[in-house]
Design a protein around this motif. Structure first.
Motif, PDB file in Angstrom:
ATOM      1  N   LEU A  67      -2.272  17.468   7.891  1.00 28.32           N
ATOM      2  CA  LEU A  67      -1.038  18.106   7.443  1.00 28.32           C
ATOM      3  C   LEU A  67      -0.197  17.091   6.672  1.00 28.32           C
ATOM      4  N   ALA A  68      -0.845  16.006   6.237  1.00 26.09           N
ATOM      5  CA  ALA A  68      -0.109  14.874   5.684  1.00 26.09           C
ATOM      6  C   ALA A  68      -0.032  14.882   4.170  1.00 26.09           C
ATOM      7  N   GLY A  69      -1.154  15.090   3.535  1.00 24.48           N
ATOM      8  CA  GLY A  69      -1.207  14.876   2.094  1.00 24.48           C
ATOM      9  C   GLY A  69      -0.619  16.012   1.286  1.00 24.48           C
TER      10      GLY A  69
ATOM     11  N   PRO B 231      -9.772   9.039  -3.328  1.00 26.31           N
ATOM     12  CA  PRO B 231      -9.317   7.674  -3.029  1.00 26.31           C
ATOM     13  C   PRO B 231      -9.151   6.833  -4.288  1.00 26.31           C
ATOM     14  N   SER B 232      -8.191   5.952  -4.274  1.00 23.19           N
ATOM     15  CA  SER B 232      -7.888   5.144  -5.451  1.00 23.19           C
ATOM     16  C   SER B 232      -9.053   4.266  -5.915  1.00 23.19           C
ATOM     17  N   PRO B 233      -9.851   3.666  -5.012  1.00 21.98           N
ATOM     18  CA  PRO B 233     -10.963   2.834  -5.501  1.00 21.98           C
ATOM     19  C   PRO B 233     -12.083   3.622  -6.161  1.00 21.98           C
TER      20      PRO B 233
ATOM     21  N   PRO C 104       0.831  -1.215   0.000  1.00 15.45           N
ATOM     22  CA  PRO C 104       0.000   0.000   0.000  1.00 15.45           C
ATOM     23  C   PRO C 104       0.861   1.259   0.000  1.00 15.45           C
ATOM     24  N   SER C 105       0.406   2.258  -0.735  1.00 17.65           N
ATOM     25  CA  SER C 105       1.059   3.564  -0.705  1.00 17.65           C
ATOM     26  C   SER C 105       0.733   4.247   0.623  1.00 17.65           C
ATOM     27  N   ALA C 106       1.757   4.657   1.327  1.00 19.59           N
ATOM     28  CA  ALA C 106       1.537   5.280   2.635  1.00 19.59           C
ATOM     29  C   ALA C 106       0.659   6.524   2.514  1.00 19.59           C
ATOM     30  N   ILE C 107       0.888   7.327   1.489  1.00 20.85           N
ATOM     31  CA  ILE C 107       0.123   8.567   1.312  1.00 20.85           C
ATOM     32  C   ILE C 107      -1.291   8.269   0.846  1.00 20.85           C
ATOM     33  N   ARG C 108      -1.417   7.330  -0.116  1.00 21.72           N
ATOM     34  CA  ARG C 108      -2.752   6.974  -0.611  1.00 21.72           C
ATOM     35  C   ARG C 108      -3.615   6.391   0.497  1.00 21.72           C
ATOM     36  N   THR C 109      -3.015   5.652   1.408  1.00 17.99           N
ATOM     37  CA  THR C 109      -3.754   5.055   2.516  1.00 17.99           C
ATOM     38  C   THR C 109      -4.346   6.119   3.425  1.00 17.99           C
ATOM     39  N   LEU C 110      -3.676   7.266   3.526  1.00 16.57           N
ATOM     40  CA  LEU C 110      -4.162   8.342   4.402  1.00 16.57           C
ATOM     41  C   LEU C 110      -5.283   9.159   3.765  1.00 16.57           C
ATOM     42  N   THR C 111      -5.431   9.097   2.438  1.00 18.23           N
ATOM     43  CA  THR C 111      -6.386   9.963   1.740  1.00 18.23           C
ATOM     44  C   THR C 111      -7.807   9.855   2.294  1.00 18.23           C
ATOM     45  N   PRO C 112      -8.379   8.647   2.496  1.00 26.02           N
ATOM     46  CA  PRO C 112      -9.747   8.589   3.017  1.00 26.02           C
ATOM     47  C   PRO C 112      -9.880   9.154   4.425  1.00 26.02           C
ATOM     48  N   LEU C 113      -8.790   9.105   5.199  1.00 26.10           N
ATOM     49  CA  LEU C 113      -8.861   9.583   6.584  1.00 26.10           C
ATOM     50  C   LEU C 113      -9.049  11.091   6.656  1.00 26.10           C
ATOM     51  N   ALA C 114      -8.599  11.802   5.627  1.00 23.89           N
ATOM     52  CA  ALA C 114      -8.717  13.262   5.634  1.00 23.89           C
ATOM     53  C   ALA C 114     -10.169  13.713   5.599  1.00 23.89           C
TER      54      ALA C 114
END
Length: 447
Positions: free
Chosen positions: A71-73, A111-113, A53-63
């Motif tokens: 402050l992540a993406g 999100p990627s999906p 999993p992409s660490a950054i992509r995994t955080l996208t839904p959490l935003a």
């Protein structure tokens, strides 16, 4: 003697609650409910197993969680985008205007999906159509079903693997499979799709095969549509030989001959009690091919592999395309969507019937073809011609009539074909008439 999870019913008469006689091995096998697949490790390619999993992509839904300060993406500030609104004129004279919130979603990374609301809408729609036999299916949106098909192949095929494909088959699938270096094993077809006896014969010759690729509705190029019974027989063989079934169905919404007495054949996904079907759908034929929107549905363990591929390639399908499709489908509702699909089917039904009438006029005695019940293609065998490639690439081109030689759709390299694929989707009736007249003249010269 088998397992408590195997429910085997042996009777001499009809199945309870059915008027269908219990008269074939396929019908018996349909009552044999094998345990559903849960471990897909043996099906995954080496490349797929290496994906993380992409660490950054995994955080996208959490935003999107209320109250979350991210402050992540690396999302760009939308204040720098030069768009303030979007409105489209529809064919019915109305307009579709995106709200500021919808436009904001459309223009930003997502999100990627797929956009969550759009994914939820497609899951509801897909399940309503196919009545998926297990509840924990997953769905992923992609940049058209062709891109998703390539990603599915990449997830489950390695160099040297045997993959079972229809003969003929979609040239785009051949283009996606070629670079992988897998072995294409051709399964014979007729006007009803895959011939089960041929599939069984090929499986006996190549028992290590793990994937069957099929286009069951309005097949490209043959136009064949497999009836439900044929699909049940093929699915039974897939279960018996532990195959994944890649069901590529971009022409599902272009089934042209459904009646209350003879409904559209069931999809492989609707038959998938063992969780071994990956189904690809597309909006290209009924909304817009330029939107590049498709989706793949299947067991979540396999769909997750497609997610990982998306994270490391295109990231996600166009947000603008997803939002436009979602807003349009929401406005229409189920009744409006059904009405639109029915109108598109009527369009293609009329074009098909016109084209077939002109084939009778010009090509009787010169070619053979079957009447397609779905899609946009007619598969013709040119009588007295052994290699259609030479005829099309040389003489037909000179007479300014264009068809696709059958060789382009054959999984076995170097084999010639007497077939051509003709499309009735775009040409006007006048162009159809003149094009077939020119083809007929060429065939008479060949004789």
């Amino acid at each position: 003697i088998f397992s408590a999870s195997i429910r085997l019913l042996l009777v001499s008469g009809p199945t309870p609650g059915s008027s269908r006689p219990f008269s074939s091995v396929t019908h018996c096998f349909a009552e044999l409910k094998m345990p559903a697949l849960r471990d897909y490790a043996a099906f995954l390619s080496r490349r797929s197993r290496r994906r993380k999993p992409s660490a950054i992509r995994t955080l996208t839904p959490l935003a999107a969680i209320p109250g979350m300060i991210s402050l992540a993406g690396g999302l760009p500030n939308p204040s720098g985008f030069p768009f303030s609104g979007l409105s489209l004129s529809l064919a019915d004279g109305k307009s579709l205007t995106l709200s500021p919130e919808a436009l904001s979603k459309a223009l930003q990374y997502s999100p990627s999906p797929g956009l969550p609301d759009f994914v939820a809408m497609l899951k509801t729609k897909t399940n309503a159509i196919h009545n998926i036999p297990y509840p924990d299916f997953e769905l992923c949106v992609g940049v058209g079903s062709q891109d998703l098909l390539s990603k599915v192949f990449d997830a489950v095929m390695d160099e040297g693997d045997d993959v079972l494909v229809e003969n003929p088959t979609y040239s785009g699938a051949l283009a996606a499979l070629g670079p992988i270096g897998c072995n294409l094993r051709a399964v014979d077809t007729d006007e009803h799709g895959i011939i089960p006896s041929s599939l069984e014969k090929v499986l006996q010759a190549y028992p290590s095969a793990k994937v069957l690729y099929t286009i069951p509705t309005g097949q490209n190029p043959s136009g064949a549509t497999a009836p439900t019974q044929r699909r049940q027989e093929v699915y039974a063989l897939a279960c018996r030989h532990n195959l994944l079934v890649v069901e590529d169905d971009p022409y599902w919404f272009l089934y042209l001959d459904a009646t209350p007495e003879h409904p559209q054949p069931k999809s492989y996904l609707s038959l998938d009690t063992e969780r071994r079907v990956l189904r690809l759908d597309s909006f290209s034929k009924v909304l817009s091919s330029g939107l590049r929107l498709g989706w793949v549905t299947g067991p979540k363990e396999l769909i997750e592999q497609v997610h990982l591929d998306l994270q490391g390639s295109c990231m996600h399908a166009s947000g603008l395309s997803q939002v436009l499709a979602q807003e349009l489908l929401s406005r229409w509702g189920e009744a409006g969507w059904a009405s639109h699909v029915s109108a598109v089917q009527a369009l293609y039904r009329g074009r098909r019937d016109t084209f077939l009438g002109l084939c009778e006029k010009h090509l009787s005695g010169l070619a053979e073809w079957a009447r397609p019940s779905a899609g946009m293609f007619v598969w013709m065998r040119l009588l007295g011609v052994s290699d259609s490639s030479k005829l099309i690439s040389q003489k037909a081109m000179a007479q300014k009539v264009l068809l696709v030689p059958g060789q382009a759709f054959l999984p076995t390299p170097g084999v010639i074909s007497a077939h051509v694929r003709a499309s009735f989707s775009l040409a006007t009736p006048e162009q159809m008439d003149e094009g077939l007249r020119r083809l007929a003249a060429l065939l008479r010269d060949e004789h």
